[in-house]
Design an enzyme around this catalytic site. Sequence first.
Site, PDB file in Angstrom:
ATOM      1  N   SER A 317      11.850  38.162 -75.295  1.00  0.00           N
ATOM      2  CA  SER A 317      13.306  38.018 -75.203  1.00  0.00           C
ATOM      3  C   SER A 317      14.050  38.982 -76.125  1.00  0.00           C
ATOM      4  O   SER A 317      14.038  40.182 -75.896  1.00  0.00           O
ATOM      5  CB  SER A 317      13.673  36.559 -75.487  1.00  0.00           C
ATOM      6  N   ASP A 328      13.962  53.465 -75.388  1.00  0.00           N
ATOM      7  CA  ASP A 328      14.709  54.264 -74.414  1.00  0.00           C
ATOM      8  C   ASP A 328      15.619  55.294 -75.082  1.00  0.00           C
ATOM      9  O   ASP A 328      15.851  56.376 -74.537  1.00  0.00           O
ATOM     10  CB  ASP A 328      15.536  53.359 -73.503  1.00  0.00           C
ATOM     11  N   LYS A 342       9.753  38.272 -71.198  1.00  0.00           N
ATOM     12  CA  LYS A 342      10.785  37.276 -70.915  1.00  0.00           C
ATOM     13  C   LYS A 342      12.136  37.982 -70.954  1.00  0.00           C
ATOM     14  O   LYS A 342      12.752  38.122 -72.003  1.00  0.00           O
ATOM     15  CB  LYS A 342      10.707  36.138 -71.942  1.00  0.00           C
TER      16      LYS A 342
END
Length: 455
Positions: A317, A328, A342
């Site tokens: 999460s 990224d 998740k």
Amino acid sequence: MRKFQKSLVAVTLLSLLSFANSESMALTIEQPKVVVPNVSEEVIENAATANLPVQQLLLFVNVFEQLRANYVEEVTEETLVNNAIKGMLSGLDPHSEFYDSESYKKVQEFTTGSFAGLGVEVVSEDGLIRIISPMDGSPAKKAGIQAGDLIIKIDSTAVQSIDVAKAVDMLKGEPGTEVVLTIIRESERSPLTIPVVRDVIKTESIKGELIDNEFGYIRLSQFQERSAEEMKTAIDDLNKQAMAKKTTVKGLILDLRNNPGGVLDQAVEISDLFLESGLIVYTQGRDPASRIDFVANPGDILEGAPLVVLINGGSASASEIVAGAIQDQRRGIIAGEKSFGKGSVQSVVNLANGQGMKYTTALYYTPEGRSIQGEGISPNIELLSLNVDSERNSNFIREENLAKRLNKGSDKEQNITTFAQSEKARGLAISDNQLYEALNLLKSLIFVKDVLETQ
């Protein structure tokens, strides 16, 4: 007849979902008129004209009446309705559920940092309970429970024989009481039986340490209400320690292993600490217009110093949001093992009488549009958790140990960057091999950065 059915279904649906209604009602298909207190004629008319699945709702009413009237033990309408709502939500995904007033209070304790139990983050899986991760310093962690363990029995009760919500409740209890868990672990051939003593969980979400006077290490165990503020404080403390040693923090290891997540805005704020600009994460629901972007503000708390983020299968999460943003945006290296996966957003809704519900409304996406849900974050560099005996593996014979060796031909000083390593740092090779390798990786990044800056 069609109009009567739609009206009956509308009234039935509204009455079942109206927790403010304290009166009991007998609902049958044959009943010509149902009076629902506290529901206006306008609301009923609007529901009656909606596109409702009439036959399915009539089937529900029929089952409801059969159980209410003929079940082997007397059961209240409230119990039947609550069970129906639980099934409605739990049948959608592992993270959607209904809370009665007692369980809803316990849910709201998660972000406060102090609560009773075993100290584990769990998810339902095929009627069993999967451990996402045990919290640092928790009874479960101390007892040897690991991320990925599958609970098949609680004391003498098989988990599959009871409702998952009830099974989770059985894990809770008064501090000092014991619960015996029977688990399946992938690395073991047979089930393990592990007794765990419940205790009050007082979580410390952040711990910082300066390794060898110049390498920062911060362990974030879960995302709580003040985690971003505590992260700033921890980094400031590392800088002060380094200044006292007449050096600087040359890089940082952010340890998110076995971090089950927590508060979303804290994941965004912590990511923002290390990013100068750009997208951190976005959420996307069923409606294309529901997309919400979370963007970084100017300012990097490390001022560009190298960053290594450690993750594993217990990182979930909010941990995956941070790792995905750093990866990224090419701000740091993600190392360790693939994360849990998740990546869904749950909305918590307050219902009447202290009850509540949680259901999935959107998915998380990394800045490059990768869905975290079911995929997780793959590390740039895989570091497996291994047991290493550094003493046995480092007894090499060198030229200097040989008899009749030639002496060196020159005393010219070598201008080569080296990093001194303390006994404590070398000890990580045995106590925490992943952290040891992450430290070596951080040193490599610092070395490359220094070389590039001198060219």
